[in-house]
Design a protein around this motif. Structure first.
Motif, short mmCIF file in Angstrom:
data_model
loop_
_atom_site.label_atom_id
_atom_site.label_comp_id
_atom_site.label_asym_id
_atom_site.label_seq_id
_atom_site.Cartn_x
_atom_site.Cartn_y
_atom_site.Cartn_z
N UNK A 142 0.85 -1.19 0.00
CA UNK A 142 0.00 0.00 0.00
C UNK A 142 0.89 1.24 0.00
N UNK A 143 0.80 2.01 -1.06
CA UNK A 143 1.57 3.24 -1.19
C UNK A 143 0.72 4.40 -0.71
N UNK A 144 1.19 5.02 0.37
CA UNK A 144 0.46 6.16 0.93
C UNK A 144 1.06 7.50 0.51
N UNK A 145 2.16 7.48 -0.25
CA UNK A 145 2.80 8.71 -0.69
C UNK A 145 2.29 9.10 -2.07
N UNK A 150 7.13 11.30 -3.45
CA UNK A 150 8.16 10.39 -3.92
C UNK A 150 9.27 11.14 -4.63
N UNK A 151 8.89 12.18 -5.39
CA UNK A 151 9.90 12.98 -6.08
C UNK A 151 10.79 13.72 -5.10
#
Length: 246
Positions: A142-145, A150-151
């Motif tokens: 699960x990606x919460x960003x 992320x950049x």
């Protein structure tokens, strides 16, 4: 004798070429009695009869033939009658021995490698998917960003200043023996025995331990302490017997 084995037919010898070399090397056959030109002609005829050209055997024969020619030249040249065993001739004979052993070792290693490669070529890796029981154990990612976050993390990792690695622990400063002599004079109590291990409990590095041991020797030389040991590898016991004259 196999068909691919080179043999010679000479007046003084008839048989495989390797046996001829062995007899020459062991001085059972005089090299001056061997017609090297006839051996070369027979080898060329042997190569012409083969179905394919074996460069390994040809190069081996050239090296060995050159060594034999050098040995024969040394035997034919005038020599001192006293020096029956000529040093150069012995060196040439040892060189022939070494080359024969080297060729034999190369052949054995090559045969062993070929056998290993043939055996390993029968192995195949198992390509199978993960079993459902194990696949269900893995949690879902699960990606919460967000993409912008992320950049930012990527930019921080790429453009972060390099960290300086401290090098102070790689070099310990020298510990003067005089400083350890003064320390031991203050720490030792008159008539109270103490082991060298106890004296070095607060030593921060090996240099301090060595310097402290040299300080014990200085005090022992001046008669300020006595050192005793119950047996080999037993603890060193130090006793202060008098005060310093300083």
């Amino acid at each position: 004798m196999s068909a691919d084995t080179f043999a010679v037919e000479l007046d003084v010898f008839s048989g495989p070429f390797e046996v001829l070399l062995n007899m020459i090397a062991r001085r059972k056959l005089d090299i001056t009695e061997v017609a090297l030109s006839q051996v070369t002609d027979e080898f060329l005829a042997f190569v012409a009869e083969q179905d394919r050209t074996d460069l390994e055997h040809i190069s081996e024969f050239l090296v060995v033939a050159a060594t034999l020619l050098e040995m024969k030249t040394l035997r034919l040249l005038p020599r001192d009658e006293v020096a029956e065993e000529d040093l150069e001739l012995l060196e040439a004979r040892d060189l022939l021995f070494a080359k024969l052993l080297q060729y034999r070792a190369y052949k054995e290693v090559a045969a062993d490698m070929a056998a290993r490669l043939a055996q390993e070529s029968l192995r195949y890796g198992r390509d199978a998917a993960l079993e459902p029981t194990l696949r269900n154990i893995l949690p879902e990612v699960q990606l919460t960003l967000t993409v912008q976050e992320l950049a930012i993390l990527a930019a921080q990792a790429i453009y972060a200043p390099p960290q300086e690695v401290p090098l102070a622990h790689l070099h310990d400063p020298l510990v003067p023996v005089s400083s350890q002599v003064a320390l031991l004079r203050n720490r030792l109590v008159l008539g109270d025995p103490i082991s060298f291990t106890q004296l070095c409990r607060d030593a921060g590095n090996l240099q301090t331990v060595v310097s402290r041991f040299l300080a014990i020797l200085e005090l022992l030389r001046d008669g300020e302490v006595t050192v005793s040991q119950a047996g080999p590898l037993s603890p060193l016991n130090i006793v202060k017997v008098k005060e310093s004259d300083d």
